[in-house]
Design a protein around this motif. Structure first.
Motif, PDB file in Angstrom:
ATOM      1  N   SER A  93       0.820  -1.209   0.000  1.00  0.00           N
ATOM      2  CA  SER A  93       0.000   0.000   0.000  1.00  0.00           C
ATOM      3  C   SER A  93       0.853   1.259   0.000  1.00  0.00           C
ATOM      4  O   SER A  93       0.609   2.199  -0.764  1.00  0.00           O
ATOM      5  N   VAL A  94       1.868   1.286   0.858  1.00  0.00           N
ATOM      6  CA  VAL A  94       2.697   2.483   0.972  1.00  0.00           C
ATOM      7  C   VAL A  94       3.528   2.706  -0.287  1.00  0.00           C
ATOM      8  O   VAL A  94       3.651   3.840  -0.774  1.00  0.00           O
ATOM      9  N   LEU A  95       4.106   1.641  -0.850  1.00  0.00           N
ATOM     10  CA  LEU A  95       4.912   1.785  -2.063  1.00  0.00           C
ATOM     11  C   LEU A  95       4.067   2.278  -3.234  1.00  0.00           C
ATOM     12  O   LEU A  95       4.546   3.059  -4.060  1.00  0.00           O
ATOM     13  N   THR A  96       2.831   1.826  -3.325  1.00  0.00           N
ATOM     14  CA  THR A  96       1.950   2.291  -4.399  1.00  0.00           C
ATOM     15  C   THR A  96       1.764   3.796  -4.317  1.00  0.00           C
ATOM     16  O   THR A  96       1.835   4.516  -5.328  1.00  0.00           O
ATOM     17  N   GLU A  97       1.552   4.298  -3.124  1.00  0.00           N
ATOM     18  CA  GLU A  97       1.318   5.731  -2.956  1.00  0.00           C
ATOM     19  C   GLU A  97       2.604   6.537  -3.141  1.00  0.00           C
ATOM     20  O   GLU A  97       2.578   7.640  -3.691  1.00  0.00           O
ATOM     21  N   LEU A  98       3.745   5.991  -2.722  1.00  0.00           N
ATOM     22  CA  LEU A  98       5.022   6.650  -2.981  1.00  0.00           C
ATOM     23  C   LEU A  98       5.316   6.687  -4.482  1.00  0.00           C
ATOM     24  O   LEU A  98       5.880   7.665  -4.991  1.00  0.00           O
ATOM     25  N   ASP A  99       4.936   5.628  -5.182  1.00  0.00           N
ATOM     26  CA  ASP A  99       5.121   5.570  -6.634  1.00  0.00           C
ATOM     27  C   ASP A  99       4.295   6.661  -7.307  1.00  0.00           C
ATOM     28  O   ASP A  99       4.772   7.391  -8.179  1.00  0.00           O
ATOM     29  N   LEU A 100       3.037   6.794  -6.915  1.00  0.00           N
ATOM     30  CA  LEU A 100       2.168   7.816  -7.491  1.00  0.00           C
ATOM     31  C   LEU A 100       2.680   9.225  -7.188  1.00  0.00           C
ATOM     32  O   LEU A 100       2.479  10.152  -7.982  1.00  0.00           O
ATOM     33  N   ALA A 101       3.336   9.375  -6.044  1.00  0.00           N
ATOM     34  CA  ALA A 101       3.894  10.679  -5.684  1.00  0.00           C
ATOM     35  C   ALA A 101       5.183  10.986  -6.437  1.00  0.00           C
ATOM     36  O   ALA A 101       5.718  12.093  -6.341  1.00  0.00           O
ATOM     37  N   GLY A 102       5.704  10.002  -7.187  1.00  0.00           N
ATOM     38  CA  GLY A 102       6.937  10.211  -7.936  1.00  0.00           C
ATOM     39  C   GLY A 102       8.189  10.121  -7.091  1.00  0.00           C
ATOM     40  O   GLY A 102       9.234  10.673  -7.446  1.00  0.00           O
ATOM     41  N   ARG A 103       8.103   9.396  -5.976  1.00  0.00           N
ATOM     42  CA  ARG A 103       9.247   9.313  -5.065  1.00  0.00           C
ATOM     43  C   ARG A 103      10.004   7.990  -5.196  1.00  0.00           C
ATOM     44  O   ARG A 103      11.160   7.894  -4.788  1.00  0.00           O
ATOM     45  N   VAL A 104       9.352   6.952  -5.700  1.00  0.00           N
ATOM     46  CA  VAL A 104      10.015   5.667  -5.924  1.00  0.00           C
ATOM     47  C   VAL A 104       9.624   5.149  -7.303  1.00  0.00           C
ATOM     48  O   VAL A 104       8.661   5.613  -7.913  1.00  0.00           O
ATOM     49  N   GLN A 105      10.380   4.168  -7.764  1.00  0.00           N
ATOM     50  CA  GLN A 105      10.090   3.530  -9.048  1.00  0.00           C
ATOM     51  C   GLN A 105      10.190   2.027  -8.896  1.00  0.00           C
ATOM     52  O   GLN A 105      11.140   1.520  -8.293  1.00  0.00           O
ATOM     53  N   HIS A 106       9.199   1.299  -9.437  1.00  0.00           N
ATOM     54  CA  HIS A 106       9.268  -0.157  -9.459  1.00  0.00           C
ATOM     55  C   HIS A 106      10.102  -0.600 -10.656  1.00  0.00           C
ATOM     56  O   HIS A 106       9.980  -0.054 -11.754  1.00  0.00           O
TER      57      HIS A 106
END
Length: 375
Positions: A351-364
């Motif tokens: 859940s947290v990684l999905t939201e960080l991804d949408l915020a442009g802070r991480v990349q899968h």
């Protein structure tokens, strides 16, 4: 993500296209959003709040309904099909990879994508002998009932397509399905669209950029039972295809070459690392004798995929988000290591990684890895 095979309605197709065309929504995040919200429609409604919770301050650019409708209309006019990953005509082999494109654009004969595909890639500055070998191997593989998949680059790719035009070839391009690159392959592009299939993940009209090519390469291997590397220097992008093929559980074949030719270093290194020896088409034909459907190894389940995502209140989310950010860095890390290292549940991390991804802070990244994005 496990999906029922079904055709999308017109309204659903618009929302799927809107979701995957939205800023910071890649294939992995798309899949996580559908798992969490069941439909693209509900996921679209949730995006602004999810991006805010991830730490984004600027509004997230969400693809509009009008933009999606224009893309669908342009595809229809160009006789290009937009096939979603849940639909019956989407290739089973490609759907099996963890970062499968939610929608692919296909111009030509889409049924070829469901055949016994073999990827063939190699050096752009290929030798005359290398190009002749690739064309002959492709022709022999086609005669044996295989569909040859390549990237329509100059050199080995061009020769592979040329040898298999008469029996079935698929070109996976790094830009839009309608964009010809390199320009010298304009006639080849037209012939493949007529006799084979051209496939793209990017919207129509997209010009190829450097970051698109590794994504293109994982589709080449994802469509295929195995990939063959014919000439490649140690820094060649063809070796990315070999690596993604191995990560996806596909077979990797390498054509040996002279140690005096730098273009043989890549295949020779692959052979030293355990790749299959390929001296001719017969080596590939024998490896897949009797295989009528994609023979895929099951991916080992990781901690990230075993639990459904969950909703967290803002205070809890912020605490966990900060803990995860401390564990992340600019070197990719497997998500299941984050689960163990941060002592959090898989559903919380997801859940947290999905939201960080949408915020442009991480990349899968492929291989179920994640990395911080430098701001």
């Amino acid at each position: 993500m496990t999906q029922l095979r079904r055709a999308l309605s017109d309204a659903e197709r618009i929302d799927w296209l809107r979701l995957i065309r939205t800023e910071n929504v890649g294939p992995v995040t798309f899949a996580r959003l559908l798992e969490r919200y069941d439909t693209a429609t509900q996921a679209l409604k949730a995006l602004p709040d999810l991006a805010r919770r991830g730490g984004r301050t600027a509004p997230l650019r969400i693809c509009s309904k009008a933009e999606a409708e224009r893309e669908i209309a342009a595809a229809r006019k160009a006789e290009v099909r937009l096939i979603a990953s849940c639909e019956p005509d989407y290739p089973v082999a490609l759907a099996a990879i963890e970062d499968a494109p939610p929608i692919i654009a296909v111009k030509g004969h889409a049924h070829l994508l469901r055949g016994r595909c073999i990827g063939m890639v190699g050096a752009r500055n290929a030798s005359t002998n290398g190009k002749r070998f690739a064309e002959t191997m492709a022709r022999d593989l086609g005669a044996a009932g295989f569909v040859v998949v390549s990237g329509m680059a100059r050199g080995i790719d061009t020769s592979a397509h040329a040898g298999s035009l008469g029996t079935g070839t698929v070109a996976v391009v790094a830009g839009g399905v309608d964009v010809i690159y390199p320009e010298e392959n304009a006639a080849l592009h037209a012939r493949i669209a007529e006799q084979g299939a051209v496939v793209a993940e990017c919207p129509m009209g997209t010009q190829p950029m450097a970051r698109h090519f590794p994504r293109r390469n994982r589709i080449i291997s994802g469509l295929s039972l195995g990939v063959v590397i014919v000439e490649a220097t140690p820094k060649s992008g063809s070796l990315i295809t070999a690596r993604t093929a191995a990560e996806q559980g596909r077979e990797v074949f390498a054509v040996p070459g002279s140690p005096l030719d730098p273009r043989s270093r890549g295949p020779n290194d692959l052979l030293r690392s355990g790749a299959n020896f390929a001296e001719g088409a017969e080596d590939i034909i024998q490896a897949f004798a009797g295989v009528e459907a994609p023979r895929l190894r099951e991916r080992e389940p990781d901690l990230f995929s075993v639990a459904k995502p969950m909703h967290l209140d803002d205070a809890t989310f912020e605490e966990i988000r900060d803990r995860l950010m401390e564990c992340l860095g600019y070197t990719p890390v497997p998500v299941d290591e984050l689960v163990r290292g941060c002592q959090l549940s898989a559903s919380v991390v997801r859940s947290v990684l999905t939201e960080l991804d949408l915020a442009g802070r991480v990349q899968h990244l492929p291989g179920n890895q994640v990395v911080l994005i430098q701001q």
